[in-house]
Design a protein around this motif. Structure first.
Motif, PDB file in Angstrom:
ATOM      1  N   GLY A 175       0.795  -1.225   0.000  1.00 50.26           N
ATOM      2  CA  GLY A 175       0.000   0.000   0.000  1.00 50.26           C
ATOM      3  C   GLY A 175       0.823   1.267   0.000  1.00 50.26           C
ATOM      4  O   GLY A 175       0.275   2.374   0.026  1.00 50.26           O
ATOM      5  N   GLY A 176       2.157   1.132  -0.046  1.00 47.41           N
ATOM      6  CA  GLY A 176       3.022   2.299  -0.126  1.00 47.41           C
ATOM      7  C   GLY A 176       3.173   2.776  -1.558  1.00 47.41           C
ATOM      8  O   GLY A 176       2.459   2.331  -2.467  1.00 47.41           O
ATOM      9  N   LEU A 177       4.123   3.671  -1.766  1.00 47.36           N
ATOM     10  CA  LEU A 177       4.314   4.254  -3.091  1.00 47.36           C
ATOM     11  C   LEU A 177       5.779   4.571  -3.313  1.00 47.36           C
ATOM     12  O   LEU A 177       6.440   5.113  -2.424  1.00 47.36           O
ATOM     13  N   HIS A 178       6.293   4.209  -4.481  1.00 44.31           N
ATOM     14  CA  HIS A 178       7.633   4.600  -4.902  1.00 44.31           C
ATOM     15  C   HIS A 178       7.494   5.698  -5.952  1.00 44.31           C
ATOM     16  O   HIS A 178       6.849   5.482  -6.984  1.00 44.31           O
ATOM     17  N   VAL A 179       8.085   6.838  -5.696  1.00 42.51           N
ATOM     18  CA  VAL A 179       8.034   7.949  -6.646  1.00 42.51           C
ATOM     19  C   VAL A 179       9.435   8.120  -7.221  1.00 42.51           C
ATOM     20  O   VAL A 179      10.375   8.440  -6.501  1.00 42.51           O
ATOM     21  N   TRP A 180       9.561   7.902  -8.523  1.00 38.19           N
ATOM     22  CA  TRP A 180      10.855   7.837  -9.200  1.00 38.19           C
ATOM     23  C   TRP A 180      11.235   9.186  -9.793  1.00 38.19           C
ATOM     24  O   TRP A 180      10.445   9.790 -10.533  1.00 38.19           O
ATOM     25  N   TYR A 181      12.469   9.622  -9.500  1.00 37.21           N
ATOM     26  CA  TYR A 181      13.003  10.841 -10.105  1.00 37.21           C
ATOM     27  C   TYR A 181      14.381  10.570 -10.702  1.00 37.21           C
ATOM     28  O   TYR A 181      15.057   9.609 -10.330  1.00 37.21           O
ATOM     29  N   ARG A 182      14.738  11.434 -11.592  1.00 38.87           N
ATOM     30  CA  ARG A 182      16.063  11.366 -12.216  1.00 38.87           C
ATOM     31  C   ARG A 182      17.002  12.294 -11.473  1.00 38.87           C
ATOM     32  O   ARG A 182      16.707  13.472 -11.279  1.00 38.87           O
ATOM     33  N   ALA A 183      18.131  11.763 -11.008  1.00 37.75           N
ATOM     34  CA  ALA A 183      19.109  12.597 -10.311  1.00 37.75           C
ATOM     35  C   ALA A 183      19.640  13.657 -11.269  1.00 37.75           C
ATOM     36  O   ALA A 183      19.859  13.392 -12.444  1.00 37.75           O
TER      37      ALA A 183
END
Length: 370
Positions: A175-183
């Protein structure tokens, strides 16, 4: 995979659905590697790395100096992550039950990991590390990382990463969330030390970056599937406000570590000789070669092998597309590798040959798709 992830391999923006004779995990691993994200196997049905070999399980053994990753074994988890398509075919072709992990540092990823665990609320001083929350503030209803990251974003006048529809977001089985960003910005962001540690971004909100890995979207575990949400499949750059918060909460390496030095003259000359200083092919390849050469400032832990493999794979694609001469490409890579790791010709030579060979199977046209 979910319906929204079932697309053809020709669409490089999304994980490909498994084709006839190709397992779902192999399709996911191929897709990730095609984006320049080094992958490693996860234990069947779990989110932890596949186990080490017997020798690597001996007491006192560590990844330092271990030859297993270089020999093509998946020991030591994310430290064995690879972009080598032949190795990927072998790992997941032989073990389709393996899940897929991605080494965040070499992939240039910063992933905000938001949890929703049922836990007792900690003291106010631990909700947002380094930020005092007055006793007059009503905390009724605050129960998860979705709430604390929302409060932090509100304090900064920004959108919560949980609601950021401009970048890839992956719902976890818990039920969590991974939010992906580019360094971006040249920073070497570090993993959090845990939700209870001083480097957490907020209570139940950690960061995955250098020194860690993330489960690939589409991966299935016994608990469920890591499912991409919404329509965004590309990665947005790390927002400035989040970068400031990561710096404030200690997600940068100690200041005494040496900064990467500029591209050595010999490597820079090789870039120019190979046409790397001009044209679309040069604009694609030159930054990757610069990363390889800059590894010379760090004797270990710089991700040299993965950076060289990525550069070689890209060069191979440019060669296959007729945009770069094969001999010049190899000389370019050899020059950069020699600057970064002098005296290790056998080691980096094998990486270059493997990367070029894999890349030449998939022509690369800058601005288009493989």
């Amino acid at each position: 995979m979910t319906d929204e992830l079932r697309v053809s391999r020709s669409d490089s923006r999304r994980p490909a659905a498994a084709e006839a004779g190709v397992s779902q995990s192999l399709a996911i691993a191929r897709w990730c590697a095609g984006r320049g994200w080094p992958v490693h196997p996860l234990a069947p049905g779990r989110k932890t790395p596949a186990g080490n070999c017997a020798a690597c399980r001996e007491p006192g053994h560590t990844h330092r100096g271990c030859r297993c990753p270089a020999a093509g074994r998946w020991c030591h988890g994310f430290r064995a992550a690879t972009l080598d398509f032949a190795r990927i075919e072998r790992w997941w072709g032989t073990h389709p039950e393996f899940g897929v992990g991605i080494a965040c540092g070499p992939a240039g990823l910063v992933v905000v990991d938001i949890d929703a665990h049922a836990r007792q609320l900690p003291g106010r001083d631990r909700l947002l590390p380094g930020i005092d929350i007055a006793d007059t503030v009503d905390l009724t209803g605050l129960a998860s990382g979705f709430h604390t990251i929302g409060v932090l974003a509100a304090l900064r006048g920004a959108t919560s990463p949980a609601d950021d529809e401009t970048t890839l977001r992956v719902r976890t089985p818990s039920g969590g969330l991974h939010v992906w960003y580019r360094a971006s910005g040249g920073h070497r962001w570090q993993c959090s030390s845990g939700s209870g540690g001083g480097r957490a971004l907020a209570w139940q909100v950690d960061v995955r970056a250098h020194g860690g890995y993330i489960v690939a979207p589409g991966t299935v575990t016994e608990a469920g599937t890591y499912e991409a949400l919404g329509t965004a499949r590309e990665l947005a750059p790390l927002p400035d406000w989040l970068a400031r918060e990561l710096e404030r909460t200690g997600h940068l390496p100690p200041a005494h570590l040496p900064a990467p030095r500029p591209v050595p003259p010999r490597a820079r000359q090789a870039v120019l000789a190979a046409g790397g200083g001009q044209g679309a092919a040069g604009r694609v390849l030159a930054p990757l070669v610069a990363e390889v050469a800059a590894c010379g400032a760090v004797p270990e832990g710089a991700g040299f092998t993965e950076k060289l493999n990525r550069a070689a794979y890209t060069a191979g694609g440019l060669v296959a597309a007729g945009l770069l001469d094969a001999g010049e490409a190899e000389r370019l890579l050899q020059a950069a590798a020699a600057q970064a790791r002098p005296g290790q010709e056998r080691r980096y030579g094998a990486v270059i040959r493997g990367g070029l060979s894999a890349g030449r199977t998939r022509p690369l046209c800058p601005g288009g798709r493989r």
